[in-house]
Motif scaffolding. Structure first.
Motif, PDB file in Angstrom:
ATOM      1  N   UNK A 123      -0.613 -17.172   4.088  1.00  0.00           N
ATOM      2  CA  UNK A 123      -1.547 -16.047   4.130  1.00  0.00           C
ATOM      3  C   UNK A 123      -1.335 -15.237   5.398  1.00  0.00           C
ATOM      4  N   UNK A 124      -1.234 -13.926   5.222  1.00  0.00           N
ATOM      5  CA  UNK A 124      -0.942 -13.045   6.364  1.00  0.00           C
ATOM      6  C   UNK A 124      -1.834 -11.814   6.319  1.00  0.00           C
ATOM      7  N   UNK A 125      -2.285 -11.405   7.479  1.00  0.00           N
ATOM      8  CA  UNK A 125      -3.043 -10.171   7.633  1.00  0.00           C
ATOM      9  C   UNK A 125      -2.083  -9.135   8.200  1.00  0.00           C
ATOM     10  N   UNK A 126      -1.926  -8.026   7.480  1.00  0.00           N
ATOM     11  CA  UNK A 126      -1.040  -6.954   7.938  1.00  0.00           C
ATOM     12  C   UNK A 126      -1.914  -5.762   8.275  1.00  0.00           C
ATOM     13  N   UNK A 127      -1.909  -5.381   9.532  1.00  0.00           N
ATOM     14  CA  UNK A 127      -2.771  -4.307  10.009  1.00  0.00           C
ATOM     15  C   UNK A 127      -2.340  -2.958   9.434  1.00  0.00           C
ATOM     16  N   UNK A 128      -3.213  -1.980   9.598  1.00  0.00           N
ATOM     17  CA  UNK A 128      -2.971  -0.622   9.106  1.00  0.00           C
ATOM     18  C   UNK A 128      -1.642  -0.086   9.660  1.00  0.00           C
ATOM     19  N   UNK A 129      -0.786   0.421   8.758  1.00  0.00           N
ATOM     20  CA  UNK A 129       0.495   1.025   9.126  1.00  0.00           C
ATOM     21  C   UNK A 129       1.300   0.143  10.071  1.00  0.00           C
ATOM     22  N   UNK A 130       1.299  -1.147   9.825  1.00  0.00           N
ATOM     23  CA  UNK A 130       1.997  -2.099  10.698  1.00  0.00           C
ATOM     24  C   UNK A 130       2.994  -2.913   9.883  1.00  0.00           C
TER      25      UNK A 130
ATOM     26  N   UNK B  74       0.807  -1.229   0.000  1.00  0.00           N
ATOM     27  CA  UNK B  74       0.000   0.000   0.000  1.00  0.00           C
ATOM     28  C   UNK B  74       0.838   1.277   0.000  1.00  0.00           C
ATOM     29  N   UNK B  75       2.098   1.214  -0.368  1.00  0.00           N
ATOM     30  CA  UNK B  75       2.935   2.412  -0.374  1.00  0.00           C
ATOM     31  C   UNK B  75       2.551   3.351  -1.514  1.00  0.00           C
ATOM     32  N   UNK B  76       2.124   2.785  -2.645  1.00  0.00           N
ATOM     33  CA  UNK B  76       1.780   3.588  -3.818  1.00  0.00           C
ATOM     34  C   UNK B  76       0.280   3.559  -4.118  1.00  0.00           C
ATOM     35  N   UNK B  77      -0.518   3.276  -3.109  1.00  0.00           N
ATOM     36  CA  UNK B  77      -1.962   3.221  -3.291  1.00  0.00           C
ATOM     37  C   UNK B  77      -2.508   1.884  -2.814  1.00  0.00           C
ATOM     38  N   UNK B  78      -3.838   1.760  -2.821  1.00  0.00           N
ATOM     39  CA  UNK B  78      -4.461   0.520  -2.341  1.00  0.00           C
ATOM     40  C   UNK B  78      -3.982  -0.696  -3.138  1.00  0.00           C
TER      41      UNK B  78
ATOM     42  N   UNK C 287      -3.935   1.048   4.511  1.00  0.00           N
ATOM     43  CA  UNK C 287      -5.033   0.332   5.164  1.00  0.00           C
ATOM     44  C   UNK C 287      -4.696  -1.144   5.330  1.00  0.00           C
ATOM     45  N   UNK C 288      -5.416  -1.847   6.214  1.00  0.00           N
ATOM     46  CA  UNK C 288      -5.148  -3.267   6.451  1.00  0.00           C
ATOM     47  C   UNK C 288      -5.177  -4.051   5.143  1.00  0.00           C
ATOM     48  N   UNK C 289      -4.358  -5.108   5.079  1.00  0.00           N
ATOM     49  CA  UNK C 289      -4.269  -5.875   3.842  1.00  0.00           C
ATOM     50  C   UNK C 289      -4.071  -7.357   4.128  1.00  0.00           C
ATOM     51  N   UNK C 290      -4.617  -8.167   3.236  1.00  0.00           N
ATOM     52  CA  UNK C 290      -4.342  -9.602   3.241  1.00  0.00           C
ATOM     53  C   UNK C 290      -3.227  -9.822   2.226  1.00  0.00           C
TER      54      UNK C 290
ATOM     55  N   UNK D 283      15.191 -19.446  -7.425  1.00  0.00           N
ATOM     56  CA  UNK D 283      13.752 -19.536  -7.601  1.00  0.00           C
ATOM     57  C   UNK D 283      13.125 -18.168  -7.452  1.00  0.00           C
ATOM     58  N   UNK D 284      11.823 -18.155  -7.306  1.00  0.00           N
ATOM     59  CA  UNK D 284      11.092 -16.896  -7.222  1.00  0.00           C
ATOM     60  C   UNK D 284      10.168 -16.907  -6.015  1.00  0.00           C
ATOM     61  N   UNK D 285      10.235 -15.834  -5.246  1.00  0.00           N
ATOM     62  CA  UNK D 285       9.316 -15.590  -4.148  1.00  0.00           C
ATOM     63  C   UNK D 285       8.327 -14.552  -4.662  1.00  0.00           C
ATOM     64  N   UNK D 286       7.037 -14.841  -4.547  1.00  0.00           N
ATOM     65  CA  UNK D 286       6.009 -13.923  -5.036  1.00  0.00           C
ATOM     66  C   UNK D 286       5.134 -13.500  -3.866  1.00  0.00           C
ATOM     67  N   UNK D 287       4.847 -12.205  -3.797  1.00  0.00           N
ATOM     68  CA  UNK D 287       3.972 -11.645  -2.763  1.00  0.00           C
ATOM     69  C   UNK D 287       2.773 -11.027  -3.473  1.00  0.00           C
ATOM     70  N   UNK D 288       1.558 -11.466  -3.091  1.00  0.00           N
ATOM     71  CA  UNK D 288       0.314 -11.013  -3.689  1.00  0.00           C
ATOM     72  C   UNK D 288      -0.476 -10.166  -2.699  1.00  0.00           C
ATOM     73  N   UNK D 289      -1.158  -9.134  -3.209  1.00  0.00           N
ATOM     74  CA  UNK D 289      -2.128  -8.358  -2.424  1.00  0.00           C
ATOM     75  C   UNK D 289      -3.395  -8.210  -3.257  1.00  0.00           C
ATOM     76  N   UNK D 290      -4.409  -7.623  -2.660  1.00  0.00           N
ATOM     77  CA  UNK D 290      -5.660  -7.383  -3.375  1.00  0.00           C
ATOM     78  C   UNK D 290      -6.256  -8.660  -3.917  1.00  0.00           C
TER      79      UNK D 290
END
Length: 183
Positions: free
Chosen positions: A61-68, A10-14, A39-42, A85-92
């Motif tokens: 799967x991780x829940x990251x709280x607002x500004x945390x 969420x650094x550059x938007x939702x 804002x909070x994100x999965x 290999x490749x580590x991939x991080x997904x949001x939204x």
């Protein structure tokens, strides 16, 4: 865990996600730092097949709280080296992602570890300091407790005498027990 890889959420938007490094190299276990700037994100973390042969996550799967910040430990297991290999991080819910190429190298054989001072290599003694100066105050308290118990029985009557004597006697005996253990 010495190595860390930071991914910003969420650094550059939702639902935006970006890594602080374009690639990552390590010789052992590392921490994936999920730094949420909004804002909070999965967040979902995935290792490709090559990395899964030598790396493990407790949870994907991780829940990251607002500004945390949430730290995900990635354990590197025994296995062939080097591995890429490749580590991939997904949001939204998968709408946004960042891929980070990861290379796991063989640990250096010239590493001698951490130097430990000679005084830290031996277990410290747990013997209490039983010098006369440290025993004076407990000794006085013990003697006072026993003397108070005797005086309460002589000068007071009834239930009050028994209560005061009991409390004073227990206190005096506790201090006497402390003194016996300290010597």
């Amino acid at each position: 865990m010495a190595d860390t890889l930071t991914v910003r959420v969420n650094a550059d938007g939702p639902h935006s996600v970006s890594a602080d490094a374009s690639d990552f190299e390590t010789t052992g276990s590392f921490s994936l730092v999920l730094d949420n700037d909004g804002s909070p994100a999965h967040v979902h973390v995935r290792l490709d097949d090559a990395l899964r042969r030598v790396a493990a996550l407790d949870d994907t799967n991780h829940y990251v709280d607002r500004n945390a910040t949430t730290i995900v430990d990635i354990e590197i297991l025994d296995g062939p080296r080097p591995v890429s290999g490749t580590l991939t991080v997904f949001t939204g819910y998968g709408s946004e992602s960042v891929e980070v190429p990861v290379r796991i190298e063989e640990p250096s054989e010239t590493s001698e570890g951490v130097a430990v001072g000679e005084d830290l290599a031996h277990k410290p003694s747990r013997e209490p300091d039983a010098s006369p100066e440290t025993l004076v105050v407990p000794g006085v308290v013990a003697a006072t407790g026993v003397l108070s118990a005797a005086l309460a029985l002589v000068f007071l009557t009834g239930v009050v005498a028994l209560f005061v004597a009991g409390v004073a006697l227990v206190g005096g005996l506790a201090m006497a027990g402390f003194l016996l253990r300290a010597t």
